[in-house]
Write an enzyme that holds these catalytic residues in place. Structure first.
Site, short mmCIF file in Angstrom:
data_model
loop_
_atom_site.label_atom_id
_atom_site.label_comp_id
_atom_site.label_asym_id
_atom_site.label_seq_id
_atom_site.Cartn_x
_atom_site.Cartn_y
_atom_site.Cartn_z
N LYS A 266 -34.16 105.89 2.32
CA LYS A 266 -35.57 105.43 2.53
C LYS A 266 -35.54 104.38 3.52
CE LYS A 266 -39.07 102.33 0.31
NZ LYS A 266 -39.39 101.84 -1.33
N ASP A 271 -42.50 96.83 3.70
CA ASP A 271 -43.36 97.06 2.53
C ASP A 271 -44.34 96.07 2.32
OD1 ASP A 271 -44.46 98.32 0.27
OD2 ASP A 271 -42.63 98.34 -0.82
N LYS A 278 -48.91 93.57 -1.96
CA LYS A 278 -47.99 92.70 -2.99
C LYS A 278 -48.46 91.22 -2.97
CE LYS A 278 -43.56 95.34 -1.96
NZ LYS A 278 -43.43 95.73 -3.56
N ASP A 289 -36.62 97.15 3.00
CA ASP A 289 -36.90 98.12 2.39
C ASP A 289 -36.44 99.55 3.02
OD1 ASP A 289 -38.02 99.14 -0.04
OD2 ASP A 289 -39.93 99.34 0.61
N ASP A 348 -48.18 100.84 -3.48
CA ASP A 348 -47.06 100.18 -3.58
C ASP A 348 -45.75 101.10 -3.85
OD1 ASP A 348 -45.30 98.39 -2.69
OD2 ASP A 348 -45.85 97.07 -4.51
N GLU A 350 -44.74 103.69 -2.69
CA GLU A 350 -44.72 104.56 -1.47
C GLU A 350 -43.41 105.16 -0.98
OE1 GLU A 350 -43.79 101.39 -1.65
OE2 GLU A 350 -42.12 101.36 -0.37
N ARG A 352 -41.32 106.76 -3.03
CA ARG A 352 -41.33 108.09 -3.44
C ARG A 352 -42.27 109.34 -2.66
NH1 ARG A 352 -43.35 106.01 -9.31
NH2 ARG A 352 -42.12 104.19 -8.47
N1 BES Z 1 -39.86 98.66 -2.21
C1 BES Z 1 -40.26 98.22 -3.54
C2 BES Z 1 -39.43 98.56 -4.57
C3 BES Z 1 -38.48 96.98 -4.53
C4 BES Z 1 -39.15 95.85 -5.27
C5 BES Z 1 -37.39 96.81 -4.10
C6 BES Z 1 -38.50 94.57 -5.41
C7 BES Z 1 -36.61 95.53 -4.46
C8 BES Z 1 -37.38 94.44 -4.60
C9 BES Z 1 -41.03 99.88 -3.97
O1 BES Z 1 -41.65 100.41 -2.85
C10 BES Z 1 -42.15 98.95 -4.80
O2 BES Z 1 -43.00 98.54 -4.29
N2 BES Z 1 -42.14 99.71 -5.99
C11 BES Z 1 -43.33 99.31 -7.03
C12 BES Z 1 -43.36 100.85 -7.76
C13 BES Z 1 -44.48 100.15 -8.82
C14 BES Z 1 -45.74 100.10 -7.99
C15 BES Z 1 -44.69 101.72 -9.73
C16 BES Z 1 -42.59 98.13 -7.57
O3 BES Z 1 -41.28 98.28 -8.39
O4 BES Z 1 -43.20 97.35 -8.22
ZN ZN Z 2 -40.87 100.19 -0.73
MN MN Z 3 -43.70 99.37 -2.44
#
Ligand code: BES
Ligand code: ZN
Ligand code: MN
Length: 495
Positions: A266, A271, A278, A289, A348, A350, A352
């Site tokens: 990825k 992000d 966020k 990210d 968020d 994204e 996947r």
């Molecule tokens: N890049 C983030 C995941 C992440 C969060 C990595 C904190 C490291 C630290 C990912 O794109 C994301 O935002 N995931 C969301 C998914 C949710 C919306 C289902 C998350 O983990 O909050």
């Molecule tokens: Zn992300």
């Molecule tokens: Mn995200």
């Protein structure tokens, strides 16, 4: 850093500093014992004085050695006299280099490969010295005015007996290759998102390709993705002014017809969350990210440096995830390259969305296995903290191979279940699947989503959200899981 091997007897050795191990109870490693004899019991005196007891992680620098071409001795405590575990050995190595970092020493000789470590030989021990030292002295300076690093170390030699020379030579080559892959990964990840854009990552990949004859790099532009029908990937990038890139690194050093190992990372260079924005606190860390993508570059760099006789394809979907008038919105439904439709319930989620089209794209390489690495879910931090990466997959042999490699590489992973019951959480009333699975088991449902695009090959997913970087005072990238993947590839190359 310059790495070399030293086979001269200690009596003839000339260096700024030698690192030797001592155990509790005034027990010495062989080199410490020899040095003690050569210096009229200097080390014994230091121990008798109570300056070091030999406990794990203790260090003492003896910085004046009468009548010796060795200018200093760094004593490192190894605990009770017994073979060390791999972990304890690495802890001792970290203690040693952290002590060296506080000095102005430029050139150092390590005798610690002679310490007994349970289950590991000189090759592994040599490699660990190089990996640990390189990791510890890395310091990001690219966007600082002061380019001086805390560590002044420039040269490191591994003290080894003649009869271990071939193992030590192999360990040194592997250690150097992996250390360089880790440094490259850390550097790219530590760069801010206004420098490290998808375009920058693509340029770095092309430059890497130009350095290695066996590594061919090509870049797909958004127009190419459009033609391929990557509606999911493009839905993420449309909210950003930075054009997305799909980077392909093709390393061909195996048998012509051998199916490749595909590694997908990825490469989300920033992000913000998109329309599902966020919160402000810690958002700067979302420059990390792209750690999965950076680790693909680092791993291919290490594989090429080691000249591994394998066919490996690296794929990096690179994009930003930003809020914008043209950004995708919750409720939007898009069609992925596979033909499956996806309802976006949270923009968020994204990672996947860019990975699923890349998984579909991977099919054209007729892969032996596909491994993806992604800072995919905050839920992985909740479940596993910052110690292991999360591992999920549809193939037990592949998952077990990764677990075994993680053990050797000291780059831990922990497997989570990918049972079909969890797939229920991804049901959508309006599309084939939703992009989020609710608040429970977020790491697993994210992997479930990916699994629906990985049905045609053996596949494993590493969630590196907790392991790719450190937060707080030591904020910075770790370079993980380059050591794990490098070890997996070494194991594959060895049959
Ligand atoms: N890049 C983030 C995941 C992440 C969060 C990595 C904190 C490291 C630290 C990912 O794109 C994301 O935002 N995931 C969301 C998914 C949710 C919306 C289902 C998350 O983990 O909050
Ligand atoms: Zn992300
Ligand atoms: Mn995200």
């Amino acid at each position: 850093m310059d790495y070399s091997i030293e086979t001269a007897p200690l009596k003839e050795l000339q260096c700024d500093c030698i690192v030797v191990g001592v155990y509790q109870g005034a027990q010495f490693c062989p080199s410490a014992s020899t040095l003690n004899d050569n210096t009229q019991g200097l080390i014994s005196k230091i121990i008798n004085r109570g300056d070091i007891s030999g406990k794990k992680g203790e260090t003492v620098l003896i910085n004046a050695i009468p009548d010796s071409a060795i200018k200093r001795i760094l004593l490192v405590g190894l605990g009770e006299k017994a073979a060390l575990t791999g972990k304890n050995y690495r802890q001792a190595l970290f203690a040693a280099v952290n002590a060296l970092k506080k000095t102005s020493i430029k050139s150092v000789a390590y005798s610690l490969a002679e310490c007994d470590v349970i289950g590991y030989d000189w090759q592994w021990k040599t490699r660990q010295i190089i990996e640990v030292v390189s990791d510890a002295v890395y310091q990001y300076t690219h966007t600082k005015s002061d380019k001086n690093t805390d560590s002044k170390l420039e040269k490191l030699s591994i003290i080894a007996p003649e009869h271990e020379l071939s193992r030590v030579t192999a360990g040194l080559a592997q250690g150097r290759a992996i250390a360089e892959g880790v440094i490259f990964t850390k550097f790219l990840a530590d760069l801010p998102a206004n420098i490290c854009t998808p375009t920058y990552l693509a340029e770095q990949a092309l430059e890497l390709g130009s350095k290695h004859g066996k590594l061919a790099v090509s870049i797909l532009e958004e127009s190419d993705m459009q033609a391929l029908g990557m509606g999911s990937f493009l839905a993420v990038s449309r909210g950003s002014r930075q054009p997305a890139k799909l980077i392909t690194l093709n390393y061909q050093s195996g048998e012509k017809n051998a199916k490749p190992i595909v590694i997908i990372g990825k490469g989300l260079t920033f992000d913000a969350g998109g329309i599902s924005l966020k919160t402000a606190a810690g958002m700067d860390e979302m420059k990390y990210d792209m750690c999965g993508g950076a680790a693909v570059l680092g791993t291919l760099m290490a594989a090429a440096e080691m000249d591994l006789p394998l066919n490996i394809i690296g794929l990096i979907p690179a994009s930003e995830n930003m809020p914008d008038g043209d950004a995708n919105k919750p409720g939007d439904i898009l069609t992925s390259m596979s033909g499956k439709t996806i309802e976006i319930l949270n923009t968020d989620a994204e990672g996947r969305l860019i990975l699923c089209d890349t998984l579909t794209y991977a099919e054209r390489f007729n892969p032996d296995v596909v491994i993806d690495l992604a800072t995919l879910t905050g839920a992985c931090l909740v479940a596993l903290g910052r110690v292991p990466s999360g591992l999920l997959g549809n193939d037990d042999i592949l998952c077990n191979d990764l677990l075994a490699a993680s053990e050797t590489a000291n780059d831990s992973v922990w497997r989570l279940p990918l049972w079909e019951e969890y797939q229920e959480q991804l049901k959508s009333n309006f599309a084939d699947l939703a992009n989020i699975g609710g608040k429970d088991a977020g790491t697993i449902t994210a992997a479930c989503f990916l699994s629906q695009f990985a049905e045609n090959f053996r596949w494993a997913h590493l969630d590196i959200a907790g392991t790719a970087w450190r937060t707080g005072e030591r904020k910075g990238a770790t370079g993980r899981p380059v050591p794990l993947l490098s070890q997996y590839l070494i194991n594959r190359a060895n049959g």
